[in-house]
Design an enzyme around this catalytic site. Structure first.
Site, short mmCIF file in Angstrom:
data_model
loop_
_atom_site.label_atom_id
_atom_site.label_comp_id
_atom_site.label_asym_id
_atom_site.label_seq_id
_atom_site.Cartn_x
_atom_site.Cartn_y
_atom_site.Cartn_z
N ASP A 6 -4.62 -3.68 11.23
CA ASP A 6 -4.74 -2.67 10.22
C ASP A 6 -4.51 -3.76 9.06
O ASP A 6 -4.24 -4.83 8.96
CB ASP A 6 -3.93 -1.48 10.17
N LYS A 47 -0.57 5.20 15.58
CA LYS A 47 -0.56 4.26 14.30
C LYS A 47 0.72 3.81 14.23
O LYS A 47 1.80 4.38 14.54
CB LYS A 47 -1.14 4.77 13.14
P1 NDP Z 1 -6.76 -5.90 5.12
O1 NDP Z 1 -5.28 -6.33 5.00
O2 NDP Z 1 -7.65 -7.06 5.65
O3 NDP Z 1 -7.18 -5.74 3.57
C1 NDP Z 1 -6.87 -4.94 2.66
C2 NDP Z 1 -7.43 -5.19 1.15
O4 NDP Z 1 -7.13 -3.88 0.42
C3 NDP Z 1 -6.88 -6.12 0.35
O5 NDP Z 1 -8.08 -6.69 -0.34
C4 NDP Z 1 -5.56 -5.79 -0.29
O6 NDP Z 1 -5.08 -6.53 -1.39
C5 NDP Z 1 -6.29 -4.27 -0.84
N1 NDP Z 1 -5.04 -3.47 -0.86
C6 NDP Z 1 -4.14 -3.23 0.00
N2 NDP Z 1 -3.21 -2.38 -0.46
C7 NDP Z 1 -4.03 -1.92 -1.77
C8 NDP Z 1 -3.40 -1.22 -2.88
N3 NDP Z 1 -2.25 -0.60 -2.68
N4 NDP Z 1 -3.94 -1.13 -3.90
C9 NDP Z 1 -5.15 -1.91 -4.10
N5 NDP Z 1 -5.83 -2.62 -3.03
C10 NDP Z 1 -4.85 -2.70 -2.02
O7 NDP Z 1 -6.95 -4.51 5.68
P2 NDP Z 1 -8.44 -3.88 6.14
O8 NDP Z 1 -9.54 -4.56 5.53
O9 NDP Z 1 -8.11 -4.14 7.64
O10 NDP Z 1 -8.25 -2.26 5.84
C11 NDP Z 1 -8.43 -1.82 4.75
C12 NDP Z 1 -8.62 -0.36 4.85
O11 NDP Z 1 -9.47 -0.16 6.06
C13 NDP Z 1 -7.19 0.38 5.44
O12 NDP Z 1 -7.22 1.52 4.67
C14 NDP Z 1 -7.29 0.38 6.79
O13 NDP Z 1 -6.54 1.54 7.18
C15 NDP Z 1 -8.77 0.93 7.01
N6 NDP Z 1 -9.34 0.50 8.44
C16 NDP Z 1 -9.20 -0.84 8.83
C17 NDP Z 1 -9.81 -1.14 10.12
C18 NDP Z 1 -9.94 -2.45 10.67
O14 NDP Z 1 -10.55 -2.41 11.49
N7 NDP Z 1 -9.12 -3.57 10.07
C19 NDP Z 1 -10.33 0.17 10.92
C20 NDP Z 1 -10.39 1.69 10.18
C21 NDP Z 1 -9.77 1.59 8.68
P3 NDP Z 1 -4.13 -7.68 -1.49
O15 NDP Z 1 -4.89 -8.76 -0.82
O16 NDP Z 1 -3.56 -7.66 -2.76
O17 NDP Z 1 -3.17 -6.93 -0.64
#
Ligand code: NDP
Length: 451
Positions: free
Chosen positions: A170, A130
Protein backbone atom coordinates in the site's frame (compact mmCIF):
# COMPACT_ATOMS: atom_id res chain seq x y z
CA UNK A 1 -39.77 6.62 6.72
CA UNK A 2 -36.83 8.94 6.19
CA UNK A 3 -36.95 10.10 9.79
CA UNK A 4 -36.89 6.49 11.00
CA UNK A 5 -33.98 5.61 8.72
CA UNK A 6 -31.99 8.62 9.88
CA UNK A 7 -32.69 7.77 13.50
CA UNK A 8 -31.57 4.19 12.99
CA UNK A 9 -28.40 5.33 11.29
CA UNK A 10 -27.70 7.90 13.99
CA UNK A 11 -28.22 5.45 16.84
CA UNK A 12 -26.12 2.82 15.07
CA UNK A 13 -23.34 5.36 14.52
CA UNK A 14 -23.56 6.56 18.11
CA UNK A 15 -22.76 2.99 19.20
CA UNK A 16 -19.84 2.81 16.76
CA UNK A 17 -18.49 6.15 18.03
CA UNK A 18 -18.86 5.11 21.69
CA UNK A 19 -17.05 1.81 21.13
CA UNK A 20 -14.29 3.35 18.99
CA UNK A 21 -13.44 6.74 20.50
CA UNK A 22 -10.98 8.97 18.65
CA UNK A 23 -11.25 7.04 15.37
CA UNK A 24 -12.81 9.52 12.90
CA UNK A 25 -11.71 7.75 9.70
CA UNK A 26 -13.20 4.48 10.93
CA UNK A 27 -16.49 6.22 11.82
CA UNK A 28 -16.54 7.83 8.37
CA UNK A 29 -16.05 4.53 6.54
CA UNK A 30 -18.70 2.74 8.62
CA UNK A 31 -21.20 5.60 8.23
CA UNK A 32 -20.80 5.60 4.48
CA UNK A 33 -21.74 1.90 4.33
CA UNK A 34 -24.39 1.99 7.06
CA UNK A 35 -26.26 4.86 5.36
CA UNK A 36 -27.05 2.52 2.46
CA UNK A 37 -27.20 -0.85 4.18
CA UNK A 38 -29.50 0.09 7.09
CA UNK A 39 -32.40 1.20 4.84
CA UNK A 40 -31.83 -1.84 2.60
CA UNK A 41 -32.11 -4.15 5.63
CA UNK A 42 -35.47 -2.69 6.72
CA UNK A 43 -37.42 -5.37 4.87
CA UNK A 44 -34.72 -8.03 5.28
CA UNK A 45 -35.01 -8.72 9.01
CA UNK A 46 -32.72 -11.77 9.06
CA UNK A 47 -29.67 -9.52 8.69
CA UNK A 48 -30.87 -7.19 11.45
CA UNK A 49 -31.78 -10.02 13.83
CA UNK A 50 -28.31 -11.55 13.40
CA UNK A 51 -26.69 -8.12 14.01
CA UNK A 52 -24.64 -8.60 10.86
CA UNK A 53 -23.65 -4.96 10.31
CA UNK A 54 -22.71 -4.51 13.97
CA UNK A 55 -20.52 -7.63 13.74
CA UNK A 56 -18.88 -6.48 10.50
CA UNK A 57 -18.02 -3.16 12.11
CA UNK A 58 -16.19 -4.93 14.93
CA UNK A 59 -12.88 -6.30 13.62
CA UNK A 60 -12.23 -9.98 14.33
CA UNK A 61 -8.99 -8.78 15.94
CA UNK A 62 -6.58 -5.86 16.03
CA UNK A 63 -2.94 -6.66 16.72
CA UNK A 64 -0.61 -3.84 17.69
CA UNK A 65 3.09 -4.31 18.35
CA UNK A 66 6.43 -2.57 18.89
CA UNK A 67 8.90 -2.53 16.00
CA UNK A 68 12.47 -1.78 17.07
CA UNK A 69 15.33 -1.21 14.65
CA UNK A 70 18.68 0.55 14.46
CA UNK A 71 19.27 3.43 12.05
CA UNK A 72 22.51 3.92 10.13
CA UNK A 73 23.94 6.11 12.88
CA UNK A 74 23.36 3.35 15.44
CA UNK A 75 20.40 5.04 17.14
CA UNK A 76 17.67 2.72 18.35
CA UNK A 77 14.27 3.58 16.92
CA UNK A 78 10.84 2.28 17.95
CA UNK A 79 7.71 2.36 15.77
CA UNK A 80 4.25 0.91 16.17
CA UNK A 81 3.07 -1.87 13.87
CA UNK A 82 -0.50 -3.11 13.36
CA UNK A 83 -2.53 -5.77 11.66
CA UNK A 84 -6.30 -5.36 11.60
CA UNK A 85 -8.11 -8.59 10.68
CA UNK A 86 -11.60 -7.35 10.00
CA UNK A 87 -13.57 -10.26 8.59
CA UNK A 88 -12.73 -13.69 7.11
CA UNK A 89 -16.24 -14.91 6.31
CA UNK A 90 -15.51 -15.49 2.63
CA UNK A 91 -11.77 -16.18 2.62
CA UNK A 92 -8.43 -15.50 4.33
CA UNK A 93 -7.90 -11.90 5.47
CA UNK A 94 -6.41 -9.92 2.61
CA UNK A 95 -5.32 -6.30 2.38
CA UNK A 96 -2.23 -4.15 2.15
CA UNK A 97 0.42 -2.86 4.54
CA UNK A 98 0.92 0.91 4.75
CA UNK A 99 4.14 2.53 6.00
CA UNK A 100 3.46 6.22 6.58
CA UNK A 101 3.86 8.54 9.60
CA UNK A 102 0.08 9.14 9.65
CA UNK A 103 -0.73 5.45 10.23
CA UNK A 104 -2.82 4.78 13.32
CA UNK A 105 -5.51 2.37 14.44
CA UNK A 106 -8.37 4.48 13.06
CA UNK A 107 -6.91 4.62 9.56
CA UNK A 108 -6.14 0.91 9.47
CA UNK A 109 -9.58 -0.03 10.84
CA UNK A 110 -11.25 2.09 8.15
CA UNK A 111 -9.09 0.48 5.48
CA UNK A 112 -9.73 -3.07 6.76
CA UNK A 113 -13.49 -2.42 6.93
CA UNK A 114 -13.53 -1.05 3.36
CA UNK A 115 -11.39 -3.95 2.20
CA UNK A 116 -14.01 -6.44 3.38
CA UNK A 117 -16.59 -5.00 0.95
CA UNK A 118 -14.08 -4.47 -1.84
CA UNK A 119 -12.82 -8.04 -1.71
CA UNK A 120 -16.37 -9.33 -1.70
CA UNK A 121 -17.14 -7.30 -4.84
CA UNK A 122 -14.28 -8.94 -6.76
CA UNK A 123 -16.09 -12.28 -6.57
CA UNK A 124 -12.87 -13.92 -5.31
CA UNK A 125 -12.62 -15.77 -1.95
CA UNK A 126 -10.88 -13.10 0.15
CA UNK A 127 -11.73 -11.62 3.55
CA UNK A 128 -10.73 -8.11 4.63
CA UNK A 129 -7.66 -6.94 6.55
CA UNK A 130 -5.14 -4.13 6.57
CA UNK A 131 -1.95 -3.29 8.44
CA UNK A 132 1.15 -1.20 8.55
CA UNK A 133 3.23 1.03 10.74
CA UNK A 134 3.82 4.71 11.52
CA UNK A 135 7.23 4.32 9.88
CA UNK A 136 8.29 6.83 7.23
CA UNK A 137 10.40 5.17 4.52
CA UNK A 138 11.15 8.60 2.97
CA UNK A 139 14.75 9.61 3.40
CA UNK A 140 15.76 6.21 4.83
CA UNK A 141 18.58 4.17 3.32
CA UNK A 142 17.92 0.72 1.86
CA UNK A 143 19.65 -0.77 4.89
CA UNK A 144 17.37 1.08 7.30
CA UNK A 145 14.26 0.05 5.37
CA UNK A 146 15.49 -3.56 5.34
CA UNK A 147 16.10 -3.61 9.10
CA UNK A 148 12.69 -2.07 9.73
CA UNK A 149 10.93 -4.57 7.46
CA UNK A 150 12.73 -7.51 9.09
CA UNK A 151 11.80 -6.34 12.56
CA UNK A 152 8.19 -5.73 11.47
CA UNK A 153 7.90 -9.25 10.05
CA UNK A 154 9.53 -10.78 13.13
CA UNK A 155 6.25 -10.05 14.93
CA UNK A 156 3.80 -10.09 12.01
CA UNK A 157 4.71 -13.65 10.96
CA UNK A 158 2.75 -15.07 13.93
CA UNK A 159 -0.48 -13.59 12.61
CA UNK A 160 -0.30 -14.24 8.85
CA UNK A 161 -0.11 -17.26 6.55
CA UNK A 162 -1.27 -18.31 3.10
CA UNK A 163 -4.58 -19.66 4.43
CA UNK A 164 -4.88 -17.16 7.30
CA UNK A 165 -3.99 -13.65 6.24
CA UNK A 166 -2.14 -12.54 3.11
CA UNK A 167 -0.90 -8.91 3.22
CA UNK A 168 0.19 -6.87 0.18
CA UNK A 169 1.64 -3.40 -0.45
CA UNK A 170 0.00 0.00 0.00
CA UNK A 171 1.34 3.54 0.52
CA UNK A 172 5.06 3.30 1.29
CA UNK A 173 5.19 -0.44 0.69
CA UNK A 174 6.30 -1.45 -2.78
CA UNK A 175 8.39 -4.24 -4.31
CA UNK A 176 11.45 -3.40 -2.18
CA UNK A 177 9.60 -3.63 1.14
CA UNK A 178 7.65 -6.75 0.11
CA UNK A 179 10.96 -8.41 -0.84
CA UNK A 180 12.53 -7.68 2.56
CA UNK A 181 9.44 -8.88 4.42
CA UNK A 182 9.06 -12.05 2.35
CA UNK A 183 12.74 -12.85 2.90
CA UNK A 184 12.33 -12.51 6.65
CA UNK A 185 9.12 -14.58 6.73
CA UNK A 186 10.86 -17.35 4.80
CA UNK A 187 13.86 -17.20 7.11
CA UNK A 188 11.77 -17.42 10.30
CA UNK A 189 9.30 -20.09 9.18
CA UNK A 190 11.48 -22.06 6.76
CA UNK A 191 8.49 -22.09 4.41
CA UNK A 192 8.11 -20.79 0.89
CA UNK A 193 4.41 -19.98 0.70
CA UNK A 194 2.33 -17.22 -0.88
CA UNK A 195 2.10 -15.30 2.39
CA UNK A 196 2.46 -11.89 0.71
CA UNK A 197 1.34 -10.60 -2.66
CA UNK A 198 3.01 -7.97 -4.78
CA UNK A 199 6.13 -10.16 -4.80
CA UNK A 200 8.89 -9.96 -7.41
CA UNK A 201 8.38 -12.12 -10.48
CA UNK A 202 11.44 -14.21 -9.58
CA UNK A 203 9.87 -15.46 -6.36
CA UNK A 204 6.17 -15.99 -6.99
CA UNK A 205 4.88 -12.54 -7.97
CA UNK A 206 2.30 -12.05 -10.66
CA UNK A 207 2.66 -10.19 -13.91
CA UNK A 208 0.22 -7.25 -13.97
CA UNK A 209 0.11 -6.76 -10.18
CA UNK A 210 1.84 -3.32 -10.30
CA UNK A 211 -0.50 -2.12 -13.05
CA UNK A 212 -3.71 -3.65 -11.72
CA UNK A 213 -5.10 -0.98 -9.36
CA UNK A 214 -4.51 1.99 -11.67
CA UNK A 215 -5.61 0.13 -14.81
CA UNK A 216 -8.64 -1.21 -12.96
CA UNK A 217 -9.73 2.26 -11.84
CA UNK A 218 -9.62 3.39 -15.46
CA UNK A 219 -11.57 0.32 -16.62
CA UNK A 220 -14.22 1.18 -14.04
CA UNK A 221 -14.28 4.78 -15.28
CA UNK A 222 -14.63 3.54 -18.84
CA UNK A 223 -17.50 1.22 -17.90
CA UNK A 224 -19.33 4.09 -16.17
CA UNK A 225 -18.83 6.35 -19.21
CA UNK A 226 -20.15 3.65 -21.54
CA UNK A 227 -23.49 3.70 -19.70
CA UNK A 228 -23.82 7.27 -21.03
CA UNK A 229 -22.39 6.44 -24.46
CA UNK A 230 -19.20 8.32 -23.69
CA UNK A 231 -15.51 7.32 -23.77
CA UNK A 232 -12.19 8.49 -22.36
CA UNK A 233 -10.76 9.33 -25.78
CA UNK A 234 -10.30 13.07 -26.23
CA UNK A 235 -11.13 13.89 -22.60
CA UNK A 236 -8.88 15.76 -20.16
CA UNK A 237 -8.11 14.06 -16.84
CA UNK A 238 -6.94 15.37 -13.46
CA UNK A 239 -5.08 12.74 -11.43
CA UNK A 240 -3.69 13.09 -7.90
CA UNK A 241 -0.75 11.14 -6.51
CA UNK A 242 2.35 9.99 -8.37
CA UNK A 243 2.86 6.58 -6.84
CA UNK A 244 1.87 3.12 -7.97
CA UNK A 245 -1.85 3.73 -8.49
CA UNK A 246 -1.59 7.21 -10.01
CA UNK A 247 1.13 6.43 -12.55
CA UNK A 248 -0.56 3.29 -13.89
CA UNK A 249 -3.93 5.06 -13.98
CA UNK A 250 -2.25 7.78 -16.05
CA UNK A 251 -0.72 5.13 -18.32
CA UNK A 252 -4.09 3.54 -19.04
CA UNK A 253 -5.73 6.94 -19.65
CA UNK A 254 -3.04 7.57 -22.28
CA UNK A 255 -3.71 4.13 -23.84
CA UNK A 256 -7.34 5.18 -24.17
CA UNK A 257 -6.53 8.50 -25.87
CA UNK A 258 -7.18 10.77 -22.86
CA UNK A 259 -5.04 13.75 -21.88
CA UNK A 260 -3.46 13.68 -18.39
CA UNK A 261 -3.22 17.22 -17.01
CA UNK A 262 -2.03 16.75 -13.42
CA UNK A 263 -0.19 14.52 -10.96
CA UNK A 264 0.73 15.30 -7.35
CA UNK A 265 2.46 14.24 -4.17
CA UNK A 266 2.26 15.38 -0.57
CA UNK A 267 4.20 18.54 -1.52
CA UNK A 268 1.72 19.82 -4.12
CA UNK A 269 0.64 19.19 -7.72
CA UNK A 270 1.96 19.78 -11.23
CA UNK A 271 -0.28 21.04 -14.02
CA UNK A 272 0.91 20.45 -17.56
CA UNK A 273 -1.56 21.96 -20.08
CA UNK A 274 0.34 20.20 -22.91
CA UNK A 275 -0.47 16.89 -21.26
CA UNK A 276 1.72 14.35 -19.45
CA UNK A 277 2.53 11.97 -22.28
CA UNK A 278 4.17 8.54 -22.13
CA UNK A 279 7.69 9.93 -22.23
CA UNK A 280 7.02 12.39 -19.40
CA UNK A 281 5.26 9.66 -17.44
CA UNK A 282 8.29 7.37 -17.77
CA UNK A 283 10.39 10.22 -16.37
CA UNK A 284 7.98 10.56 -13.40
CA UNK A 285 8.07 6.81 -12.70
CA UNK A 286 11.84 6.99 -12.55
CA UNK A 287 11.74 10.16 -10.42
CA UNK A 288 9.31 8.77 -7.83
CA UNK A 289 10.04 5.04 -8.01
CA UNK A 290 13.82 4.94 -8.39
CA UNK A 291 15.25 8.31 -7.38
CA UNK A 292 12.52 8.82 -4.75
CA UNK A 293 12.33 12.51 -5.71
CA UNK A 294 9.57 15.14 -5.46
CA UNK A 295 6.92 15.92 -8.08
CA UNK A 296 7.94 19.62 -7.98
CA UNK A 297 11.02 18.58 -9.99
CA UNK A 298 8.72 17.87 -12.96
CA UNK A 299 8.03 21.59 -13.42
CA UNK A 300 11.78 22.26 -13.44
CA UNK A 301 12.34 19.57 -16.08
CA UNK A 302 9.30 20.40 -18.31
CA UNK A 303 8.77 24.17 -18.74
CA UNK A 304 5.19 23.73 -20.04
CA UNK A 305 4.20 22.73 -16.49
CA UNK A 306 3.59 24.69 -13.31
CA UNK A 307 4.00 23.46 -9.73
CA UNK A 308 1.39 24.40 -7.10
CA UNK A 309 2.87 24.16 -3.63
CA UNK A 310 0.79 22.35 -0.96
CA UNK A 311 -2.28 22.38 -3.23
CA UNK A 312 -4.52 19.66 -4.71
CA UNK A 313 -5.31 19.47 -8.42
CA UNK A 314 -9.11 19.79 -8.21
CA UNK A 315 -9.25 23.44 -9.30
CA UNK A 316 -7.88 22.53 -12.75
CA UNK A 317 -10.65 22.33 -15.39
CA UNK A 318 -11.02 18.70 -16.53
CA UNK A 319 -13.60 16.25 -17.87
CA UNK A 320 -12.62 13.36 -15.62
CA UNK A 321 -10.96 13.01 -12.21
CA UNK A 322 -8.98 10.13 -10.72
CA UNK A 323 -7.99 10.75 -7.08
CA UNK A 324 -5.12 8.28 -6.54
CA UNK A 325 -3.14 9.65 -3.56
CA UNK A 326 -4.77 9.18 -0.16
CA UNK A 327 -7.93 9.41 1.96
CA UNK A 328 -9.99 12.61 2.28
CA UNK A 329 -8.25 14.51 -0.50
CA UNK A 330 -11.50 15.79 -2.11
CA UNK A 331 -13.58 18.03 0.16
CA UNK A 332 -17.08 19.31 -0.62
CA UNK A 333 -15.44 22.52 -1.89
CA UNK A 334 -13.11 20.55 -4.16
CA UNK A 335 -16.09 18.54 -5.45
CA UNK A 336 -18.00 21.74 -6.25
CA UNK A 337 -14.97 23.14 -8.02
CA UNK A 338 -14.66 19.99 -10.15
CA UNK A 339 -18.34 20.19 -11.10
CA UNK A 340 -18.16 23.92 -11.88
CA UNK A 341 -15.22 23.24 -14.19
CA UNK A 342 -17.09 20.59 -16.17
CA UNK A 343 -16.04 17.28 -14.61
CA UNK A 344 -18.50 14.52 -15.59
CA UNK A 345 -17.01 11.46 -13.91
CA UNK A 346 -14.83 10.55 -10.91
CA UNK A 347 -13.24 7.15 -10.33
CA UNK A 348 -11.52 6.67 -6.96
CA UNK A 349 -8.11 5.00 -7.30
CA UNK A 350 -7.14 5.81 -3.71
CA UNK A 351 -9.07 4.51 -0.69
CA UNK A 352 -11.86 6.87 0.48
CA UNK A 353 -10.29 9.94 -1.18
CA UNK A 354 -13.59 11.84 -1.15
CA UNK A 355 -15.04 13.14 2.10
CA UNK A 356 -18.69 12.17 2.73
CA UNK A 357 -19.82 15.76 2.00
CA UNK A 358 -17.92 15.62 -1.30
CA UNK A 359 -19.58 12.33 -2.23
CA UNK A 360 -22.96 13.95 -1.54
CA UNK A 361 -22.08 16.80 -3.91
CA UNK A 362 -21.29 14.33 -6.71
CA UNK A 363 -24.39 12.20 -6.09
CA UNK A 364 -26.72 15.20 -5.95
CA UNK A 365 -25.31 16.40 -9.28
CA UNK A 366 -25.82 12.84 -10.60
CA UNK A 367 -22.44 12.66 -12.23
CA UNK A 368 -20.75 9.28 -12.63
CA UNK A 369 -19.03 8.53 -9.33
CA UNK A 370 -17.13 5.26 -8.80
CA UNK A 371 -16.35 4.71 -5.09
CA UNK A 372 -13.00 3.25 -4.11
CA UNK A 373 -14.28 -0.07 -2.85
CA UNK A 374 -15.39 -0.81 -6.40
CA UNK A 375 -13.16 1.32 -8.61
CA UNK A 376 -9.79 0.39 -7.09
CA UNK A 377 -10.50 -3.31 -6.52
CA UNK A 378 -8.31 -4.31 -9.48
CA UNK A 379 -5.21 -4.45 -7.28
CA UNK A 380 -6.60 -6.85 -4.73
CA UNK A 381 -8.21 -8.86 -7.51
CA UNK A 382 -4.80 -9.37 -9.10
CA UNK A 383 -3.44 -10.22 -5.64
CA UNK A 384 -6.15 -12.87 -5.41
CA UNK A 385 -4.92 -14.25 -8.72
CA UNK A 386 -1.35 -14.17 -7.39
CA UNK A 387 -2.56 -16.28 -4.43
CA UNK A 388 -4.14 -18.86 -6.74
CA UNK A 389 -1.02 -18.99 -8.91
CA UNK A 390 1.10 -19.55 -5.78
CA UNK A 391 -1.20 -22.31 -4.52
CA UNK A 392 -1.21 -23.99 -7.92
CA UNK A 393 2.58 -23.43 -8.25
CA UNK A 394 1.91 -22.23 -11.77
CA UNK A 395 2.23 -18.78 -13.34
CA UNK A 396 -0.45 -17.59 -15.75
CA UNK A 397 0.49 -15.85 -18.98
CA UNK A 398 0.30 -12.03 -19.14
CA UNK A 399 -2.49 -12.07 -21.75
CA UNK A 400 -4.58 -14.35 -19.56
CA UNK A 401 -4.08 -12.10 -16.52
CA UNK A 402 -4.92 -8.99 -18.53
CA UNK A 403 -8.13 -10.64 -19.68
CA UNK A 404 -9.00 -11.74 -16.14
CA UNK A 405 -8.44 -8.23 -14.72
CA UNK A 406 -10.71 -6.73 -17.35
CA UNK A 407 -13.32 -9.44 -16.72
CA UNK A 408 -13.22 -8.92 -12.94
CA UNK A 409 -13.56 -5.12 -13.26
CA UNK A 410 -16.47 -5.57 -15.68
CA UNK A 411 -18.09 -7.93 -13.18
CA UNK A 412 -17.65 -5.44 -10.32
CA UNK A 413 -19.17 -2.68 -12.43
CA UNK A 414 -22.11 -4.90 -13.38
CA UNK A 415 -22.77 -5.88 -9.73
CA UNK A 416 -22.65 -2.26 -8.57
CA UNK A 417 -24.79 -1.09 -11.47
CA UNK A 418 -27.44 -3.70 -10.79
CA UNK A 419 -27.65 -2.88 -7.07
CA UNK A 420 -27.31 0.90 -7.54
CA UNK A 421 -29.59 1.62 -10.50
CA UNK A 422 -32.49 3.94 -9.68
CA UNK A 423 -35.91 4.30 -11.30
CA UNK A 424 -34.86 7.58 -12.93
CA UNK A 425 -32.00 5.80 -14.72
CA UNK A 426 -29.24 7.26 -12.51
CA UNK A 427 -26.85 4.73 -11.01
CA UNK A 428 -25.75 5.39 -7.45
CA UNK A 429 -22.56 3.32 -7.53
CA UNK A 430 -21.90 4.06 -3.85
CA UNK A 431 -25.10 2.34 -2.82
CA UNK A 432 -24.57 -0.39 -5.40
CA UNK A 433 -21.07 -1.19 -4.10
CA UNK A 434 -22.15 -1.11 -0.46
CA UNK A 435 -25.12 -3.40 -0.92
CA UNK A 436 -23.54 -5.87 -3.34
CA UNK A 437 -20.38 -6.04 -1.20
CA UNK A 438 -22.37 -6.44 2.02
CA UNK A 439 -24.74 -9.15 0.83
CA UNK A 440 -22.16 -11.82 0.01
CA UNK A 441 -20.29 -11.44 3.30
CA UNK A 442 -23.55 -11.20 5.25
CA UNK A 443 -24.94 -14.39 3.73
CA UNK A 444 -21.74 -16.26 4.60
CA UNK A 445 -21.94 -14.96 8.17
CA UNK A 446 -25.57 -16.09 8.44
CA UNK A 447 -24.52 -19.57 7.32
CA UNK A 448 -21.97 -19.81 10.16
CA UNK A 449 -24.49 -18.99 12.92
CA UNK A 450 -23.31 -16.98 15.89
CA UNK A 451 -19.52 -17.08 15.77
P1 NDP B 1 2.34 5.03 -3.17
O1 NDP B 1 3.08 5.07 -1.91
O2 NDP B 1 2.93 4.35 -4.34
O3 NDP B 1 1.95 6.51 -3.64
C1 NDP B 1 1.20 7.35 -2.83
C2 NDP B 1 1.10 8.72 -3.49
O4 NDP B 1 0.19 9.52 -2.76
C3 NDP B 1 2.43 9.45 -3.50
O5 NDP B 1 2.45 10.29 -4.62
C4 NDP B 1 2.34 10.26 -2.20
O6 NDP B 1 3.14 11.42 -2.19
C5 NDP B 1 0.88 10.65 -2.21
N1 NDP B 1 0.43 10.91 -0.85
C6 NDP B 1 0.53 10.07 0.22
N2 NDP B 1 0.02 10.67 1.32
C7 NDP B 1 -0.41 11.88 0.92
C8 NDP B 1 -1.03 12.96 1.59
N3 NDP B 1 -1.32 12.88 2.88
N4 NDP B 1 -1.34 14.07 0.86
C9 NDP B 1 -1.05 14.13 -0.47
N5 NDP B 1 -0.45 13.14 -1.15
C10 NDP B 1 -0.15 12.03 -0.47
O7 NDP B 1 0.89 4.41 -2.81
P2 NDP B 1 -0.16 3.74 -3.77
O8 NDP B 1 -0.16 4.40 -5.09
O9 NDP B 1 0.00 2.29 -3.68
O10 NDP B 1 -1.53 4.08 -2.99
C11 NDP B 1 -2.28 5.26 -3.25
C12 NDP B 1 -3.69 5.07 -2.76
O11 NDP B 1 -4.28 3.96 -3.42
C13 NDP B 1 -3.85 4.79 -1.26
O12 NDP B 1 -5.07 5.34 -0.82
C14 NDP B 1 -3.93 3.27 -1.22
O13 NDP B 1 -4.59 2.81 -0.06
C15 NDP B 1 -4.78 3.03 -2.46
N6 NDP B 1 -4.71 1.68 -3.00
C16 NDP B 1 -3.52 1.15 -3.41
C17 NDP B 1 -3.48 -0.10 -3.97
C18 NDP B 1 -2.26 -0.68 -4.55
O14 NDP B 1 -2.37 -1.71 -5.23
N7 NDP B 1 -1.10 -0.09 -4.38
C19 NDP B 1 -4.70 -0.94 -4.03
C20 NDP B 1 -5.92 -0.25 -3.66
C21 NDP B 1 -5.89 1.00 -3.14
P3 NDP B 1 4.60 11.40 -1.49
O15 NDP B 1 5.51 10.81 -2.50
O16 NDP B 1 4.86 12.83 -1.17
O17 NDP B 1 4.45 10.55 -0.26
Amino acid sequence: MCAKRCTDLDSFMQGVADRNPGEPEFHQAVREVAADVIPWMQDRPRYQEAQILERMAEPDRVVSFRVCWADDAGNIRANRGFRVQNNNAIGPYKGGLRFHPSVNQSILKFLAFEQTFKNSLTGLPMGGGKGGANFNPKGKSDGEVMRFCQSFMTELFRHVGDDTDVPAGDIGVGAREIGYMFGQYKRITNQFTGVLTGKGLEYGGSVMRPEATGYGAVYFLENMLHTRDQAIEGKSVAISGSGNVATFAAEKVLHRGGKVLTLSDSGGFVHDPDGIDEEKLAWIKELKGVRRGRISEYAERFPSASFHDKARPWSVPCDLALPCATQNEISAEDAKSLLANGCVAVSEGANMPTEIAGVDVFLEAKILFGPSKAANAGGVAMSGLEMSQNSARRALQPDELRRLLREIMDGIHARCHEAGRQDDGFCNYVRGANIAGFKKVADAMLAFGVV
